[in-house]
Scaffold this motif. Structure first.
Motif, PDB file in Angstrom:
ATOM      1  N   ARG A 226      42.918  39.173  22.757  1.00  0.00           N
ATOM      2  CA  ARG A 226      44.210  38.747  23.292  1.00  0.00           C
ATOM      3  C   ARG A 226      44.257  39.090  24.772  1.00  0.00           C
ATOM      4  N   MET A 227      44.934  38.254  25.538  1.00  0.00           N
ATOM      5  CA  MET A 227      44.884  38.383  26.987  1.00  0.00           C
ATOM      6  C   MET A 227      46.276  38.362  27.611  1.00  0.00           C
ATOM      7  N   ALA A 228      46.382  39.067  28.725  1.00  0.00           N
ATOM      8  CA  ALA A 228      47.621  39.088  29.507  1.00  0.00           C
ATOM      9  C   ALA A 228      47.258  39.084  30.983  1.00  0.00           C
ATOM     10  N   VAL A 229      48.224  38.723  31.807  1.00  0.00           N
ATOM     11  CA  VAL A 229      48.092  38.800  33.264  1.00  0.00           C
ATOM     12  C   VAL A 229      49.090  39.817  33.780  1.00  0.00           C
ATOM     13  N   ALA A 230      48.624  40.682  34.669  1.00  0.00           N
ATOM     14  CA  ALA A 230      49.483  41.656  35.344  1.00  0.00           C
ATOM     15  C   ALA A 230      49.250  41.486  36.842  1.00  0.00           C
ATOM     16  N   THR A 231      50.208  40.913  37.544  1.00  0.00           N
ATOM     17  CA  THR A 231      49.987  40.454  38.912  1.00  0.00           C
ATOM     18  C   THR A 231      50.978  41.018  39.915  1.00  0.00           C
ATOM     19  N   GLY A 232      50.541  41.029  41.167  1.00  0.00           N
ATOM     20  CA  GLY A 232      51.437  41.404  42.242  1.00  0.00           C
ATOM     21  C   GLY A 232      52.490  40.355  42.540  1.00  0.00           C
ATOM     22  N   LYS A 233      52.273  39.126  42.071  1.00  0.00           N
ATOM     23  CA  LYS A 233      53.265  38.073  42.231  1.00  0.00           C
ATOM     24  C   LYS A 233      54.493  38.365  41.369  1.00  0.00           C
ATOM     25  N   SER A 234      55.578  37.641  41.635  1.00  0.00           N
ATOM     26  CA  SER A 234      56.702  37.668  40.713  1.00  0.00           C
ATOM     27  C   SER A 234      56.282  36.972  39.424  1.00  0.00           C
ATOM     28  N   GLY A 235      56.911  37.338  38.326  1.00  0.00           N
ATOM     29  CA  GLY A 235      56.555  36.755  37.050  1.00  0.00           C
ATOM     30  C   GLY A 235      56.782  35.253  37.003  1.00  0.00           C
ATOM     31  N   VAL A 236      57.914  34.808  37.537  1.00  0.00           N
ATOM     32  CA  VAL A 236      58.235  33.379  37.518  1.00  0.00           C
ATOM     33  C   VAL A 236      57.191  32.582  38.286  1.00  0.00           C
ATOM     34  N   ARG A 237      56.803  33.065  39.446  1.00  0.00           N
ATOM     35  CA  ARG A 237      55.830  32.329  40.263  1.00  0.00           C
ATOM     36  C   ARG A 237      54.452  32.336  39.608  1.00  0.00           C
ATOM     37  N   ALA A 238      54.066  33.459  39.021  1.00  0.00           N
ATOM     38  CA  ALA A 238      52.763  33.532  38.354  1.00  0.00           C
ATOM     39  C   ALA A 238      52.696  32.580  37.167  1.00  0.00           C
ATOM     40  N   ARG A 239      53.762  32.556  36.367  1.00  0.00           N
ATOM     41  CA  ARG A 239      53.758  31.663  35.204  1.00  0.00           C
ATOM     42  C   ARG A 239      53.772  30.198  35.632  1.00  0.00           C
ATOM     43  N   SER A 240      54.496  29.895  36.699  1.00  0.00           N
ATOM     44  CA  SER A 240      54.529  28.526  37.207  1.00  0.00           C
ATOM     45  C   SER A 240      53.147  28.090  37.674  1.00  0.00           C
ATOM     46  N   LEU A 241      52.454  28.962  38.391  1.00  0.00           N
ATOM     47  CA  LEU A 241      51.118  28.639  38.892  1.00  0.00           C
ATOM     48  C   LEU A 241      50.147  28.423  37.735  1.00  0.00           C
ATOM     49  N   LEU A 242      50.153  29.335  36.764  1.00  0.00           N
ATOM     50  CA  LEU A 242      49.240  29.211  35.626  1.00  0.00           C
ATOM     51  C   LEU A 242      49.545  27.970  34.795  1.00  0.00           C
ATOM     52  N   GLU A 243      50.815  27.653  34.653  1.00  0.00           N
ATOM     53  CA  GLU A 243      51.187  26.452  33.908  1.00  0.00           C
ATOM     54  C   GLU A 243      50.669  25.209  34.610  1.00  0.00           C
ATOM     55  N   GLY A 244      50.820  25.163  35.932  1.00  0.00           N
ATOM     56  CA  GLY A 244      50.348  24.013  36.687  1.00  0.00           C
ATOM     57  C   GLY A 244      48.842  23.831  36.607  1.00  0.00           C
TER      58      GLY A 244
ATOM     59  N   PRO B 209      35.581  49.878  21.297  1.00  0.00           N
ATOM     60  CA  PRO B 209      35.693  48.419  21.247  1.00  0.00           C
ATOM     61  C   PRO B 209      37.032  47.954  21.831  1.00  0.00           C
ATOM     62  N   LYS B 210      36.984  46.869  22.572  1.00  0.00           N
ATOM     63  CA  LYS B 210      38.191  46.347  23.220  1.00  0.00           C
ATOM     64  C   LYS B 210      38.742  45.155  22.432  1.00  0.00           C
ATOM     65  N   GLN B 211      40.060  45.099  22.351  1.00  0.00           N
ATOM     66  CA  GLN B 211      40.723  43.990  21.683  1.00  0.00           C
ATOM     67  C   GLN B 211      41.622  43.187  22.613  1.00  0.00           C
ATOM     68  N   VAL B 212      41.962  43.773  23.768  1.00  0.00           N
ATOM     69  CA  VAL B 212      42.815  43.063  24.716  1.00  0.00           C
ATOM     70  C   VAL B 212      42.241  43.162  26.123  1.00  0.00           C
ATOM     71  N   VAL B 213      42.502  42.129  26.908  1.00  0.00           N
ATOM     72  CA  VAL B 213      42.051  42.074  28.297  1.00  0.00           C
ATOM     73  C   VAL B 213      43.255  41.779  29.178  1.00  0.00           C
ATOM     74  N   VAL B 214      43.453  42.600  30.192  1.00  0.00           N
ATOM     75  CA  VAL B 214      44.540  42.410  31.156  1.00  0.00           C
ATOM     76  C   VAL B 214      43.902  41.991  32.484  1.00  0.00           C
ATOM     77  N   PHE B 215      44.269  40.843  32.980  1.00  0.00           N
ATOM     78  CA  PHE B 215      43.705  40.303  34.217  1.00  0.00           C
ATOM     79  C   PHE B 215      44.697  40.403  35.359  1.00  0.00           C
ATOM     80  N   ASP B 216      44.204  40.748  36.542  1.00  0.00           N
ATOM     81  CA  ASP B 216      44.932  40.436  37.762  1.00  0.00           C
ATOM     82  C   ASP B 216      44.818  38.921  37.948  1.00  0.00           C
ATOM     83  N   LEU B 217      45.614  38.353  38.831  1.00  0.00           N
ATOM     84  CA  LEU B 217      45.637  36.902  39.007  1.00  0.00           C
ATOM     85  C   LEU B 217      44.862  36.454  40.243  1.00  0.00           C
ATOM     86  N   ASP B 218      45.379  36.756  41.422  1.00  0.00           N
ATOM     87  CA  ASP B 218      44.750  36.323  42.669  1.00  0.00           C
ATOM     88  C   ASP B 218      43.436  37.069  42.882  1.00  0.00           C
TER      89      ASP B 218
END
Length: 231
Positions: free
Chosen positions: A114-132, A18-27
């Protein structure tokens, strides 16, 4: 196979736990950013390299990797990063969320995952995009390639997500649209699913050995039932 079913022929025993967490790529998984990425890349290429067609198709083949790593692989100047990032920020309002993703994230949240994003982008840029886009609250953590010692395809970014989520590998699944995403998950001992809704090279992605194949965002729900005590 129906439009709303997981490709069962591609599932593996790694999904038995059983899974409890999901890690997503972004783009290519959460957001459709390829048009913006292509324009930013073309502008950066023209500014730093000069005239001629920007090799964006080759760039796309390295999706999932950190931008400076792609530049090194392609033999292009690292100086392209500054205008590429600048233009990516300028054009961020044109990035769209894939159909069905908001509903997927809301359902997973309602089910107690619970979910997280693990992306090739920089962290600051990824968080800015998701926030927007109004998506940042869905994710407990957003990790960029600049925030780990070794970016994808190394397992570091997925291992960091597990550490932050305080979850063992067998309780996690990674969703990605590139072989580098799947390799990162596999190196961390995490189940991985290939996301095909952005139209990646399907054969190349299947050759990377995903544990499941998802043709639509909602397909993931078949793999992730609600946790005990959740609706």
């Amino acid at each position: 196979m129906t439009a709303a079913s997981v490709d069962q022929s591609a599932t593996t025993d790694s999904l038995a736990s059983p899974k409890q967490v999901v890690v997503f790529d972004l783009d290519g998984v959460i957001v459709d950013s390829f048009a913006v990425m292509g324009e930013a890349f073309s502008i950066a290429y023209a500014e730093v390299v000069g005239d001629g067609p920007a090799p964006f198709e080759e760039y796309q083949r390295h999706q999932g990797r950190y931008f400076p790593d792609i530049m090194r692989i392609m033999g292009l100047p690292l100086e392209m990063e500054e205008p590429f990032v600048r233009e990516s920020y300028r054009l961020a309002s044109q990035v769209e969320v894939f159909d069905g993703v908001v509903e997927l994230l809301q359902t997973l949240q309602d089910r107690g995952l619970r979910m997280a994003v693990a992306t090739g982008k920089s962290g600051v840029r990824a968080r800015s995009l998701l926030e927007g886009l109004g998506l940042l609250p869905f994710f407990a953590h957003v990790i960029g390639s600049d925030e780990v010692a070794r970016p994808k395809p190394a397992p570091d970014i997925v291992l960091r997500a597990l550490e932050l989520l305080d979850a063992p590998a067998e309780q996690a699944i990674m969703i990605g649209d590139a072989p580098t995403d799947l390799a990162s998950a596999q190196g961390a001992g995490v189940a991985c699913a290939a996301a095909l809704w952005a139209g990646p090279d399907e054969q190349e992605l299947l050759a990377a050995g995903p544990d499941a194949v998802l043709r639509h965002p909602a397909d993931l729900l078949a793999l992730l039932p609600a946790l005990t005590g959740q609706r």
